[in-house]
Structures are given as structure tokens and as C-alpha cells.
Write a protein that holds these residues in place. Structure first.
Motif, short mmCIF file in Angstrom:
data_model
loop_
_atom_site.label_atom_id
_atom_site.label_comp_id
_atom_site.label_asym_id
_atom_site.label_seq_id
_atom_site.Cartn_x
_atom_site.Cartn_y
_atom_site.Cartn_z
N THR A 1 29.45 35.98 38.64
CA THR A 1 30.36 35.11 38.05
C THR A 1 29.68 34.42 36.67
O THR A 1 28.63 34.01 36.56
CB THR A 1 30.91 34.07 39.03
OG1 THR A 1 31.49 34.65 39.93
CG2 THR A 1 31.65 32.65 38.39
N LYS A 2 30.75 34.22 35.46
CA LYS A 2 30.30 33.66 34.34
C LYS A 2 31.31 32.58 34.09
O LYS A 2 32.40 32.90 33.72
CB LYS A 2 30.06 34.63 33.33
CG LYS A 2 28.88 35.80 33.66
CD LYS A 2 29.05 36.86 32.92
CE LYS A 2 27.80 37.60 33.24
NZ LYS A 2 27.57 38.22 34.55
N MET A 3 31.00 31.24 34.41
CA MET A 3 31.86 30.15 34.18
C MET A 3 31.27 28.98 33.60
O MET A 3 30.15 28.88 33.81
CB MET A 3 32.48 29.80 35.52
CG MET A 3 33.50 28.75 35.44
SD MET A 3 34.57 28.83 36.82
CE MET A 3 33.74 28.59 38.10
N SER B 1 30.01 37.01 29.18
CA SER B 1 28.83 36.88 28.41
C SER B 1 27.71 36.25 29.52
O SER B 1 27.78 34.89 29.93
CB SER B 1 29.00 35.98 27.20
OG SER B 1 29.94 36.65 26.49
N ASN B 2 26.42 36.92 29.49
CA ASN B 2 25.18 36.28 29.95
C ASN B 2 24.78 35.01 28.99
O ASN B 2 25.25 35.24 27.82
CB ASN B 2 24.26 37.22 30.21
CG ASN B 2 24.44 38.15 31.59
OD1 ASN B 2 24.19 37.51 32.77
ND2 ASN B 2 24.73 39.22 31.19
N MET B 3 24.07 34.10 29.53
CA MET B 3 23.70 33.21 28.71
C MET B 3 22.21 33.41 28.26
O MET B 3 21.13 32.96 28.21
CB MET B 3 23.36 31.70 29.38
CG MET B 3 24.63 30.97 29.86
SD MET B 3 25.73 31.06 27.96
CE MET B 3 27.34 30.33 28.69
N SER C 1 31.67 47.71 32.32
CA SER C 1 30.42 48.10 31.69
C SER C 1 29.42 48.43 32.84
O SER C 1 28.50 48.73 32.31
CB SER C 1 29.83 46.96 31.06
OG SER C 1 29.62 45.89 31.96
N SER C 2 29.94 48.74 33.90
CA SER C 2 29.00 49.48 35.05
C SER C 2 29.83 49.92 36.17
O SER C 2 30.92 49.56 36.33
CB SER C 2 27.85 48.27 35.34
OG SER C 2 27.21 48.95 36.43
N VAL C 3 29.34 50.69 37.01
CA VAL C 3 29.99 51.38 37.99
C VAL C 3 29.10 51.48 39.12
O VAL C 3 27.90 51.69 39.10
CB VAL C 3 30.38 52.91 37.62
CG1 VAL C 3 31.25 53.62 38.59
CG2 VAL C 3 30.84 52.86 36.28
N ILE D 1 32.53 43.24 28.28
CA ILE D 1 33.64 42.50 28.96
C ILE D 1 34.36 43.47 29.95
O ILE D 1 33.88 44.65 29.97
CB ILE D 1 34.62 42.28 27.86
CG1 ILE D 1 36.08 41.53 28.30
CG2 ILE D 1 35.29 43.82 27.26
CD1 ILE D 1 37.11 41.34 27.16
N LYS D 2 34.87 43.03 30.86
CA LYS D 2 35.51 43.75 31.91
C LYS D 2 37.29 43.45 31.95
O LYS D 2 37.06 42.00 32.17
CB LYS D 2 35.05 43.30 33.24
CG LYS D 2 33.34 43.97 33.17
CD LYS D 2 32.52 42.84 33.08
CE LYS D 2 31.26 43.29 33.36
NZ LYS D 2 30.40 42.92 32.35
N THR D 3 37.92 44.43 32.04
CA THR D 3 39.41 43.79 32.06
C THR D 3 40.29 45.15 32.71
O THR D 3 39.74 46.12 32.78
CB THR D 3 40.02 44.03 30.72
OG1 THR D 3 39.97 45.28 29.89
CG2 THR D 3 39.21 42.74 29.64
#
Ligand SMILES: O=C(O)CCC(=O)Nc1ccc(C(=O)O)c(C(=O)O)c1
Length: 459
Positions: free
Chosen positions: A118-120, A136-138, A253-255, A347-349
Motif C-alpha cells: 500500500t502507498k498512501m 510510488s515508493n518513497m 508492473s509485476s506478476v 502505476i497499476k490500473t
């Protein structure tokens, strides 16, 4: 068109959808003028006079993160919520020890192979609170030359007294955010739960779609993961007839390992959820085109970062060779309209575009990759949903933005605005060409050099 240039100007121009991409360094300015925000813009005094913040994420570069805050905000209390254990946890805490305002919360990860993805951001101001859900990672590289997404909430004003019902939104945003934060069962998050109670979130128009580790049964089965999305599509999704021939779109971006056949999970349980329409999940899945966007080896090789972009696209050969069926659904990363064809996606959408791509029945931006760990897998004859990781996303439905039917879309930066949904990539999608291979991060790529003239030789 010059367009807005200050953080608050760009933010206002992006309303009411408030869906932004991160600024990409090294491309023409015109592609960073509309519906784009940099990390320093989000933390700018123009967005509010910060008194405290909380960063949920997977990876943190602490010295870099502190420098993204304006100097006058660097002493404000900062809580970092992560999922690290052992040496990684010790290393992160050592980095934070240098800053007296930093505290930590280790999210419990009881299921093996789970990650705190989670990125929040929770941003508390002297006159309200804001929530940012992003991808995005920090760390510096995540905000430099990648395609990343974010939803920035309106400024939520403070209530005169805390309430779990006052300040609720038409989408149940406050209740669902409290349930998500509550799932951590962490005492370090109590103050931030109180802040959520204390604010009026009635202006939120997106739905929370979260995942938290566990085996969710009974009515909790539809509170998280792909069953949460199935429930929201059942309650608020498009009319069956409207989208009968429309594809289901996934971009990530990953599976993870999805099983030996498409019927194991992808084109049954998971597609069943994403193909759900108003009032029913019983749709003929065989008739639904599944379109997956994932960078090719050449997309990565010719990207702004070159092969190193693939360091953030961790698709392993050990996973890829177990599921060759996946490659039949794959489409290239193309973002000519947004000037981001060479800014690799982190990004993941997910969404339901029309065959032409000019319309969109719903859209989800999330931390969740295409994996059972993130979305959950049914157990015990579908009576419970097993999720390994923490994930968070926000879901956009046209009707909650006073749009009848479907969103009209564009990925052309010159036609952004006026209630059109600003897509991160070009639709309709572009199939892999003959000979195209998906990017795989743990094999050598030595046939052709990348943008910087280098080869890729993983250890
Ligand atoms: O776990 C899986 O399904 C397979 C391995 C994997 O995907 N790991 C991973 C870890 C961190 C991040 C991140 O950047 O937060 C990402 C990402 O976001 O792509 C992916």
C-alpha cells in the motif's frame, strides 16, 4: 496553451477526478503541465500548512524523503508504515533514528509471501486533512522517469467533534478508510484513526478498494481484494448491455504465479470479478476480451532509464515459464499522448474501456499487481478469500462524477480537461508484435544495448 504552473493551480485544474500522474523528468514540459504532480508539489505549503503526516509504503529512502518536505515541515511528526521484518526493519529504523520526528509502524504480515504494498499519505494541516492514494515508493527513482499514478483527496475540513457517521461520503469513503486502517490492529495508528474520525470526508467521490492479509469469510469476503471490486461493480457498475462487447483491461508492473492454466484463476475467479456488471456477475466470460498491458523487453531497453527500469518490474523467469498462456493476452506499454512511452510503468490500473478506447465504464488505480497475493484467491469452495498482502486503490465510477453512462477518455495531453478521463496510456491497446517478449528481470539481455549503451546481466 501555457496552463497552470503552481502546485495548487495544477491540483485545481485536475478536479473533480483528481487523478494525476507523477512528473517525468527529461521529457518536454507540455507533458508535465496538466494532471501531473511531483512529490514536492503534493507536500507544498500551497496544499496546506502541514502539522503531521503518515506515509504508508513498501520502500523508503529516508534522507531523500525528508528532503521532499518543505524545510519548515521537516520537524513535523512523521509516521512511516511499512512491512519489513528482521534486518530490513532494523536498517529502516536505523535510517529513521537520525530524525527525532520520525516514528515507525510495522504492519503485521502473518501470511507467508505477503508484502506491505500500500502507498498512501495522510497529510494533517492546521485547517483540515488530505489523503493521497498512489503507486510510488518513497525513493528517488520512483519519482524520476517512471509512469506513476495518484489520487489526491479534496481538503477534508475538521469536524467540531469526532464522528463515525458525520462526514461520510456518498461512496462510504470514511467508513471504508477506517475499516482499512483498522485492519492493521496497530496502536501506532490510533491517532491517525482519530484524525479520520475528526474530519468531514463527505466530498470524496471515489471508492476505496483495499486488500489486507487474512482469510476473509462471510460478509467480510466482499470487503477486500477482487471480491470487494466484484461487490462494487455489482452495486454501481455499468449496465450489462452497454459493456457486453467491451474488454476488461489490466495494466501492472509485476506478476505473481497465477496457476498452470488460464482457468486456474485469471480467466475464472479474477475475470469474473472484473467483468461484473450492475446487478450480476453472471456474464459469459468467454465473450469478454481480456487485455493486459505489460512492458516488452524492448519497451524497457529503449526506455528513458534503459534496462535499469526493469529493476522495478520484477517479473521472474521462474514465474513466467509456468504460465505461457498469460503471454497471449499481452499488449505493449504505449503512452504517446501523455509523452510517457519511454517512462516505464510502475502505476497499476484496471478498467472497462470501450473497444475504441474512447469510453470507460470504470477505472481503478491501485498498488495491486496481477497476483493472487494482492487480489486474493478463493478457498473452501469459494467460502473465503485468502489475501497475503496489503494493497490500496481508488475506484472511479462515472455516475459519482455526474457523468451519464461512461466516462469519455483521452490520453492526448492537449485534450485533457472538461470532465474527460485523463488516461495514463494510449487506447485502444497495441498487441505484442511478432517476436516481442515480456520484460523478465532475472535473465540476461545482451542482444542489443539499452538507451545508455549498456546490456543487462543480472547476478
Ligand atoms: O509479489 C509479487 O507478486 C511478485 C514480486 C513482486 O511483485 N514484488 C514487488 C515488491 C514491491 C513492489 C513495490 O514497488 O512496491 C512491487 C511493485 O509495486 O511492482 C512488486
Amino acid at each position: 496553451a501555457r496552463g497552470p504552473v503552481t502546485p495548487s493551480g495544477v491540483y485545481k485544474a485536475g478536479q473533480p477526478l483528481s487523478f494525476f500522474l507523477t512528473k517525468v523528468h527529461g521529457i518536454e514540459n507540455k507533458y508535465n503541465r496538466f494532471c501531473t504532480m511531483d512529490v514536492k508539489d503534493i507536500l507544498s505549503p500551497e496544499m496546506g500548512n502541514l502539522t503531521a503526516s503518515c506515509q504508508f509504503n513498501y520502500m523508503f529512502e529516508v534522507p531523500w524523503l525528508m528532503k521532499q518536505y518543505p524545510q519548515q515541515f521537516r520537524s513535523k511528526p512523521l509516521l512511516l508504515v511499512h512491512g519489513f521484518k528482521g534486518a530490513n526493519k532494523a536498517s529502516l529504523e536505523a535510517d529513521g533514528a537520525a530524525y527525532s520526528n520520525i516514528r515507525f509502524c510495522q504492519a503485521r504480515l502473518d501470511m507467508p509471501y505477503g508484502t506491505h504494498h500500500t502507498k498512501m499519505m495522510f497529510l494533517l494541516y492546521d485547517n483540515g486533512m488530505r489523503v493521497v492514494v498512489h503507486t510510488s515508493n518513497m525513493m528517488e527513482h520512483d519519482w524520476f522517469q517512471k509512469t506513476q499514478g495518484m489520487w489526491i483527496s479534496p481538503l477534508f475540513p475538521k469536524l467540531s467533534k469526532p464522528s463515525s457517521t458525520l462526514g461520510e461520503s456518498p461512496t462510504g469513503f470514511k467508513r471504508d478508510l477506517l475499516e482499512y486502517v483498522g485492519a492493521y490492529q496497530a496502536y501506532q495508528l490510533k491517532d491517525w484513526k482519530d484524525h479520520i474520525f475528526h474530519h468531514d470526508m463527505s466530498s470524496a467521490r471515489v471508492f476505496i478498494v483495499g486488500s489486507c492479509p487474512g482469510r476473509h469469510a462471510g460478509d467480510k469476503k466482499s470487503h477486500f481484494g477482487h471480491m470487494r471490486l466484484r461487490r462494487l461493480l455489482h452495486d454501481h457498475g455499468p449496465e450489462k448491455e452497454l459493456v457486453r462487447t467491451w474488454p476488461v483491461l489490466g495494466q501492472y508492473s509485476s506478476v505473481g504465479t497465477l496457476g498452470p492454466a488460464k482457468e486456474s484463476w485469471l480467466c475464472t475467479e479474477w475475470l469474473q470479478s472484473l467483468a461484473t456488471v450492475k446487478g450480476t456477475s453472471c456474464v459469459p466470460l468467454m465473450t469478454i476480451p481480456l487485455q493486459l498491458i505489460f512492458p516488452t523487453k524492448d519497451d524497457v531497453r529503449t526506455s528513458l532509464e534503459g534496462y535499469p527500469a526493469g529493476g522495478s518490474i520484477p517479473y521472474s523467469i521462474h514465474v513466467a515459464r509456468k504460465q505461457p498462456y498469460l503471454h497471449t493476452f499481452l499488449h505493449q506499454w504505449r503512452s504517446e499522448g501523455r509523452g510517457r512511452s519511454r517512462a516505464m510503468p510502475h502505476i497499476k490500473t484496471y478498467g472497462r474501456p470501450s473497444p475504441s478506447g474512447k469510453e470507460l465504464a470504470w477505472f481503478l488505480v491501485t498498488s495491486a499487481n496481477l497476483s493472487k497475493a494482492a487480489w486474493g484467491a478463493m478457498e473452501k469452495k469459494g467460502s473465503q478469500l485468502m489475501i497475503r498482502s496489503y494493497e490500496l486503490g481508488v475506484l472511479f465510477f462515472p455516475k459519482f462524477f455526474e457523468v451519464k453512462g461512461a466516462f469519455r477518455t483521452t490520453s492526448d495531453v492537449d485534450s485533457i480537461g472538461g470532465g474527460v478521463f485523463p488516461l495514463p496510456y494510449d487506447l485502444p491497446v497495441t498487441r505484442y508484435s511478432k517476436g516481442d517478449k515480456p520484460w523478465i528481470w532475472d535473465i540476461a539481455h545482451k542482444e542489443l544495448p539499452d538507451t545508455n549503451g549498456n546490456m543487462w546481466c543480472p547476478p
